[in-house]
Design a protein around this motif. Structure first.
Motif, short mmCIF file in Angstrom:
data_model
loop_
_atom_site.label_atom_id
_atom_site.label_comp_id
_atom_site.label_asym_id
_atom_site.label_seq_id
_atom_site.Cartn_x
_atom_site.Cartn_y
_atom_site.Cartn_z
N MET A 86 0.78 -1.26 -0.32
CA MET A 86 0.03 0.00 0.08
C MET A 86 1.02 1.28 0.13
O MET A 86 0.46 2.38 -0.72
CB MET A 86 -0.86 -0.01 1.27
CG MET A 86 -2.07 1.11 1.16
SD MET A 86 -3.35 0.41 0.01
CE MET A 86 -4.48 1.70 0.13
N ILE A 87 1.98 1.07 0.68
CA ILE A 87 2.74 2.38 0.69
C ILE A 87 3.48 2.54 -0.44
O ILE A 87 3.60 3.65 -0.88
CB ILE A 87 3.81 2.22 1.90
CG1 ILE A 87 3.20 2.17 3.24
CG2 ILE A 87 5.01 3.19 2.10
CD1 ILE A 87 4.04 2.16 4.38
N GLU A 88 3.95 1.46 -0.88
CA GLU A 88 4.44 1.45 -2.55
C GLU A 88 3.61 2.02 -3.53
O GLU A 88 4.06 3.08 -4.27
CB GLU A 88 5.04 0.13 -2.77
CG GLU A 88 6.30 -0.41 -2.07
CD GLU A 88 6.49 -1.87 -2.46
OE1 GLU A 88 5.95 -2.24 -3.53
OE2 GLU A 88 7.40 -2.35 -1.87
N ILE A 89 2.33 1.76 -3.34
CA ILE A 89 1.37 2.48 -4.39
C ILE A 89 1.19 4.02 -3.72
O ILE A 89 1.08 4.72 -5.01
CB ILE A 89 -0.07 1.79 -3.99
CG1 ILE A 89 0.01 0.20 -4.53
CG2 ILE A 89 -0.99 2.28 -5.23
CD1 ILE A 89 -0.90 -0.54 -4.56
N PHE A 90 1.35 4.27 -2.77
CA PHE A 90 1.18 5.67 -2.38
C PHE A 90 2.17 6.38 -3.11
O PHE A 90 2.10 7.55 -3.57
CB PHE A 90 0.83 5.60 -0.93
CG PHE A 90 0.84 7.28 -0.47
CD1 PHE A 90 -0.14 7.96 -0.54
CD2 PHE A 90 2.20 7.86 0.12
CE1 PHE A 90 -0.27 9.39 -0.25
CE2 PHE A 90 2.03 9.00 0.25
CZ PHE A 90 1.00 9.79 0.40
N LEU A 91 3.54 5.90 -2.72
CA LEU A 91 4.75 6.66 -3.14
C LEU A 91 4.84 6.74 -4.69
O LEU A 91 5.37 7.78 -5.31
CB LEU A 91 5.92 6.07 -2.37
CG LEU A 91 6.09 6.15 -0.90
CD1 LEU A 91 7.21 5.33 -0.47
CD2 LEU A 91 6.01 7.41 -0.41
N SER A 92 4.41 5.69 -5.29
CA SER A 92 4.50 5.60 -6.79
C SER A 92 3.52 6.77 -7.33
O SER A 92 3.65 6.79 -8.56
CB SER A 92 4.29 4.01 -7.33
OG SER A 92 2.72 3.89 -7.03
N GLY A 93 2.55 7.06 -6.77
CA GLY A 93 1.87 8.15 -7.18
C GLY A 93 2.39 9.67 -7.51
O GLY A 93 1.74 10.38 -8.26
N GLY A 94 3.45 9.80 -7.03
CA GLY A 94 4.24 11.01 -7.25
C GLY A 94 3.94 12.23 -5.80
O GLY A 94 3.13 11.76 -5.04
#
Length: 208
Positions: free
Chosen positions: A1-9
């Motif tokens: 979930m954190i990875e998805i959040f960070l990948s959003g920019g």
């Protein structure tokens, strides 16, 4: 979930702040806009009992004012009831305007978030697509990983913005409707007090 959040920019951070604000405002309004706290059903009957038993004095009015939002409105009217029906109604309307303003607190912010969050998501989409085209310009279309990263950023920010905006809009509509319902209840109770109090006084003045 954190990875998805960070990948959003970087735009995911203001979207996250918006989501926290929506949760905070929603919980606060759910607690504040309690019909029983704002307009207790028994309050008008209690006030009328004080009047009938000649118990209404400055202390009772002060107690009434501090009891609830409806109590604040009724107390304002009772404080000026001897000046006539019109003055009493005007005083009630002034007090009601203050009460309505307090009931609508933070709802403007909720509406703003509902409008701004999808725009932040759209901005993230634009930034992500710009990165995609820059990658195509520099490396061509052969680097699928780089292209996928830019597209992923665009889609994540769009989805995040909508996930914040939709609940914010729903909560705003619900709370506006609730405030309208509370205003109607308080208006009805205030009118009952004015009509009952002044009609009673007119009857007494005629000696009936």
């Amino acid at each position: 979930m954190i990875e998805i959040f960070l990948s959003g920019g970087p735009l995911m951070w203001p979207i996250l702040l918006c989501s926290l604000a929506v949760v905070g405002i929603t919980l606060e309004r759910l607690w504040t806009l309690d019909a029983q706290k704002i307009a207790p059903r028994h309050l008008l009957a209690q006030v009328w009992g004080w009047i009938k038993n000649n118990q209404l004095d400055a202390n009772k009015i002060k107690e009434l004012k501090q009891s609830s939002q409806l109590g604040k409105i009724l107390a304002a009217g009772l404080s000026n009831s001897r000046h006539g029906r019109d003055i009493m109604r005007d005083t009630i309307q002034e007090a009601a305007a203050e009460v309505v303003h307090s009931l609508e607190q933070y709802l403007g912010a909720l509406a703003t978030i509902a409008a701004v969050a999808p725009l932040l998501g759209l901005l993230g989409t634009v930034i992500g697509m710009i990165d995609v085209f820059n990658t195509i310009t520099e490396q061509g279309t052969g680097n699928a990983g780089a292209l996928a990263g830019g597209i992923s950023q665009a889609l994540i920010t769009t989805a995040a913005g909508l996930c914040v905006a939709i609940p914010a809009m729903i909560a705003h509509r619900i709370f506006i409707r609730k405030v309208d319902s509370l205003v109607v209840i308080m208006e009805q109770e205030s009118i009952k007090l004015v009509d009952a109090l002044h009609s009673d006084r007119r009857v007494e003045g005629k000696g009936y």
